[in-house]
Motif scaffolding. Structure first.
Motif, PDB file in Angstrom:
ATOM      1  N   LEU A  67     -10.084  -9.199  -6.098  1.00 39.13           N
ATOM      2  CA  LEU A  67      -9.059 -10.067  -6.869  1.00 39.13           C
ATOM      3  C   LEU A  67      -9.236 -11.530  -6.448  1.00 39.13           C
ATOM      4  CD1 LEU A  67      -5.999  -7.620  -6.601  1.00 39.13           C
ATOM      5  CD2 LEU A  67      -7.146  -8.433  -8.594  1.00 39.13           C
ATOM      6  N   GLU A  68      -9.428 -11.741  -5.133  1.00 41.13           N
ATOM      7  CA  GLU A  68      -9.661 -13.028  -4.524  1.00 41.13           C
ATOM      8  C   GLU A  68     -11.034 -13.726  -5.467  1.00 41.13           C
ATOM      9  OE1 GLU A  68     -10.244 -12.865  -0.492  1.00 41.13           O
ATOM     10  OE2 GLU A  68      -8.205 -12.457  -0.099  1.00 41.13           O
ATOM     11  N   PHE A  69     -12.066 -13.073  -5.434  1.00 37.04           N
ATOM     12  CA  PHE A  69     -13.283 -13.326  -6.058  1.00 37.04           C
ATOM     13  C   PHE A  69     -13.070 -13.701  -7.411  1.00 37.04           C
ATOM     14  CE2 PHE A  69     -17.093 -12.418  -8.406  1.00 37.04           C
ATOM     15  CZ  PHE A  69     -18.137 -13.245  -7.874  1.00 37.04           C
ATOM     16  N   THR A  70     -12.253 -12.729  -8.335  1.00 34.88           N
ATOM     17  CA  THR A  70     -12.045 -13.065  -9.859  1.00 34.88           C
ATOM     18  C   THR A  70     -11.274 -14.217  -9.794  1.00 34.88           C
ATOM     19  OG1 THR A  70     -12.225 -10.531  -9.892  1.00 34.88           O
ATOM     20  CG2 THR A  70     -11.292 -11.921 -11.598  1.00 34.88           C
ATOM     21  N   ASN A  71     -10.310 -14.371  -8.986  1.00 38.24           N
ATOM     22  CA  ASN A  71      -9.572 -15.581  -9.116  1.00 38.24           C
ATOM     23  C   ASN A  71     -10.542 -17.084  -8.988  1.00 38.24           C
ATOM     24  OD1 ASN A  71      -7.761 -17.671  -7.270  1.00 38.24           O
ATOM     25  ND2 ASN A  71      -6.806 -17.273  -9.113  1.00 38.24           N
ATOM     26  N   GLU A 116      -2.045 -13.813  -7.752  1.00 37.15           N
ATOM     27  CA  GLU A 116      -0.867 -13.357  -7.742  1.00 37.15           C
ATOM     28  C   GLU A 116      -0.682 -11.994  -7.425  1.00 37.15           C
ATOM     29  OE1 GLU A 116       1.098 -14.867 -11.245  1.00 37.15           O
ATOM     30  OE2 GLU A 116       1.114 -17.001 -10.566  1.00 37.15           O
ATOM     31  N   LEU A 117      -1.434 -11.099  -8.346  1.00 38.09           N
ATOM     32  CA  LEU A 117      -1.560  -9.659  -7.949  1.00 38.09           C
ATOM     33  C   LEU A 117      -1.985  -9.416  -6.610  1.00 38.09           C
ATOM     34  CD1 LEU A 117      -1.388  -6.837  -8.925  1.00 38.09           C
ATOM     35  CD2 LEU A 117      -3.659  -7.055  -9.926  1.00 38.09           C
ATOM     36  N   ARG A 118      -3.125 -10.046  -6.021  1.00 37.13           N
ATOM     37  CA  ARG A 118      -3.589  -9.968  -4.771  1.00 37.13           C
ATOM     38  C   ARG A 118      -2.431 -10.175  -3.848  1.00 37.13           C
ATOM     39  NH1 ARG A 118      -3.605 -12.530   0.224  1.00 37.13           N
ATOM     40  NH2 ARG A 118      -5.456 -12.434   1.375  1.00 37.13           N
ATOM     41  N   ASN A 119      -1.743 -11.253  -4.083  1.00 40.38           N
ATOM     42  CA  ASN A 119      -0.790 -11.637  -2.932  1.00 40.38           C
ATOM     43  C   ASN A 119       0.486 -10.443  -2.907  1.00 40.38           C
ATOM     44  OD1 ASN A 119      -2.307 -13.776  -1.971  1.00 40.38           O
ATOM     45  ND2 ASN A 119      -1.196 -15.303  -3.516  1.00 40.38           N
ATOM     46  N   ASN A 166     -10.398 -18.868 -12.214  1.00 37.18           N
ATOM     47  CA  ASN A 166      -9.073 -19.767 -12.435  1.00 37.18           C
ATOM     48  C   ASN A 166      -7.922 -19.078 -12.947  1.00 37.18           C
ATOM     49  OD1 ASN A 166     -10.662 -21.715 -10.570  1.00 37.18           O
ATOM     50  ND2 ASN A 166     -11.695 -22.391 -12.408  1.00 37.18           N
ATOM     51  N   LEU A 167      -7.933 -17.904 -13.130  1.00 35.24           N
ATOM     52  CA  LEU A 167      -6.817 -17.182 -13.617  1.00 35.24           C
ATOM     53  C   LEU A 167      -5.738 -16.738 -12.327  1.00 35.24           C
ATOM     54  CD1 LEU A 167      -8.485 -15.068 -16.355  1.00 35.24           C
ATOM     55  CD2 LEU A 167      -7.399 -17.075 -16.524  1.00 35.24           C
ATOM     56  N   ASN A 168      -4.607 -17.303 -12.467  1.00 31.81           N
ATOM     57  CA  ASN A 168      -3.861 -17.328 -11.338  1.00 31.81           C
ATOM     58  C   ASN A 168      -3.129 -15.538 -11.299  1.00 31.81           C
ATOM     59  OD1 ASN A 168      -4.033 -19.722 -10.289  1.00 31.81           O
ATOM     60  ND2 ASN A 168      -2.418 -20.630 -11.533  1.00 31.81           N
ATOM     61  N   ASP A 169      -3.230 -15.058 -12.474  1.00 30.98           N
ATOM     62  CA  ASP A 169      -2.728 -13.484 -12.419  1.00 30.98           C
ATOM     63  C   ASP A 169      -3.569 -12.893 -11.336  1.00 30.98           C
ATOM     64  OD1 ASP A 169      -0.987 -14.070 -14.509  1.00 30.98           O
ATOM     65  OD2 ASP A 169      -2.498 -13.424 -16.064  1.00 30.98           O
ATOM     66  N   ILE A 206       0.142  -7.394  -3.638  1.00 28.00           N
ATOM     67  CA  ILE A 206      -0.156  -6.185  -2.980  1.00 28.00           C
ATOM     68  C   ILE A 206      -0.071  -6.453  -1.627  1.00 28.00           C
ATOM     69  CG2 ILE A 206      -2.298  -4.611  -2.581  1.00 28.00           C
ATOM     70  CD1 ILE A 206      -2.825  -5.373  -5.653  1.00 28.00           C
ATOM     71  N   VAL A 207      -0.719  -7.377  -1.071  1.00 28.66           N
ATOM     72  CA  VAL A 207      -0.975  -7.770   0.485  1.00 28.66           C
ATOM     73  C   VAL A 207       0.679  -7.877   1.075  1.00 28.66           C
ATOM     74  CG1 VAL A 207      -1.477  -9.280   2.006  1.00 28.66           C
ATOM     75  CG2 VAL A 207      -2.983  -8.677   0.336  1.00 28.66           C
ATOM     76  N   LYS A 208       1.606  -8.463   0.386  1.00 24.91           N
ATOM     77  CA  LYS A 208       2.845  -8.728   0.767  1.00 24.91           C
ATOM     78  C   LYS A 208       3.470  -7.479   1.006  1.00 24.91           C
ATOM     79  CE  LYS A 208       7.193 -10.864  -0.558  1.00 24.91           C
ATOM     80  NZ  LYS A 208       7.930 -11.722  -1.533  1.00 24.91           N
ATOM     81  N   GLU A 209       3.372  -6.444  -0.107  1.00 21.56           N
ATOM     82  CA  GLU A 209       4.065  -5.124   0.112  1.00 21.56           C
ATOM     83  C   GLU A 209       3.494  -4.247   1.376  1.00 21.56           C
ATOM     84  OE1 GLU A 209       6.654  -2.361  -1.069  1.00 21.56           O
ATOM     85  OE2 GLU A 209       6.741  -4.425  -1.713  1.00 21.56           O
ATOM     86  N   LEU A 210       2.124  -4.291   1.448  1.00 24.12           N
ATOM     87  CA  LEU A 210       1.616  -3.661   2.283  1.00 24.12           C
ATOM     88  C   LEU A 210       1.926  -4.248   3.586  1.00 24.12           C
ATOM     89  CD1 LEU A 210      -1.977  -3.220   0.758  1.00 24.12           C
ATOM     90  CD2 LEU A 210      -0.397  -1.280   1.190  1.00 24.12           C
ATOM     91  N   CYS A 211       1.963  -5.468   3.923  1.00 25.97           N
ATOM     92  CA  CYS A 211       2.510  -6.091   5.151  1.00 25.97           C
ATOM     93  C   CYS A 211       3.919  -5.765   5.575  1.00 25.97           C
ATOM     94  CB  CYS A 211       2.388  -7.798   4.907  1.00 25.97           C
ATOM     95  SG  CYS A 211       0.619  -8.097   5.244  1.00 25.97           S
ATOM     96  N   PHE A 212       4.719  -5.534   4.331  1.00 24.76           N
ATOM     97  CA  PHE A 212       6.024  -5.302   4.484  1.00 24.76           C
ATOM     98  C   PHE A 212       6.043  -3.671   5.058  1.00 24.76           C
ATOM     99  CE2 PHE A 212       9.870  -2.914   2.683  1.00 24.76           C
ATOM    100  CZ  PHE A 212      11.096  -3.646   3.444  1.00 24.76           C
ATOM    101  N   LEU A 213       5.190  -2.917   4.286  1.00 28.99           N
ATOM    102  CA  LEU A 213       5.189  -1.348   4.547  1.00 28.99           C
ATOM    103  C   LEU A 213       4.796  -1.015   5.917  1.00 28.99           C
ATOM    104  CD1 LEU A 213       4.134   0.049   1.347  1.00 28.99           C
ATOM    105  CD2 LEU A 213       6.205   0.185   2.184  1.00 28.99           C
TER     106      LEU A 213
END
Length: 66
Positions: free
Chosen positions: A24-28, A38-41, A32-35, A43-50
């Motif tokens: 997702l980082e590489f593709t962004n 945003e998806l990467r962030n 230059n598509l922010n989607d 996913i990571v945010k949810e996993l960090c919460f869990l």
């Protein structure tokens, strides 16, 4: 085909999760598509919460021994 309301990550390995995040980082970076970032962030945010960790600690954990 039934609709999928939620996706489970139980069957994904540490390596798979890291590959998804890095892809997702590489593709962004290359489209230059922010989607993608945003998806990467999200996913990571949810996993960090869990896992009750910070992003840095979580990513370091995934990168360990890979």
């Amino acid at each position: 085909m039934e609709l999928i309301d939620q996706v489970s990550i139980n069957a994904l390995s540490k390596r798979d999760l890291l590959l998804i995040i890095k892809a997702l980082e590489f593709t962004n970076e290359n489209t230059n598509l922010n989607d993608f970032i945003e998806l990467r962030n999200s996913i990571v945010k949810e996993l960090c919460f869990l896992t009750n960790t910070t992003e840095e600690v979580f990513i370091d954990y995934l990168e360990a021994n890979n």
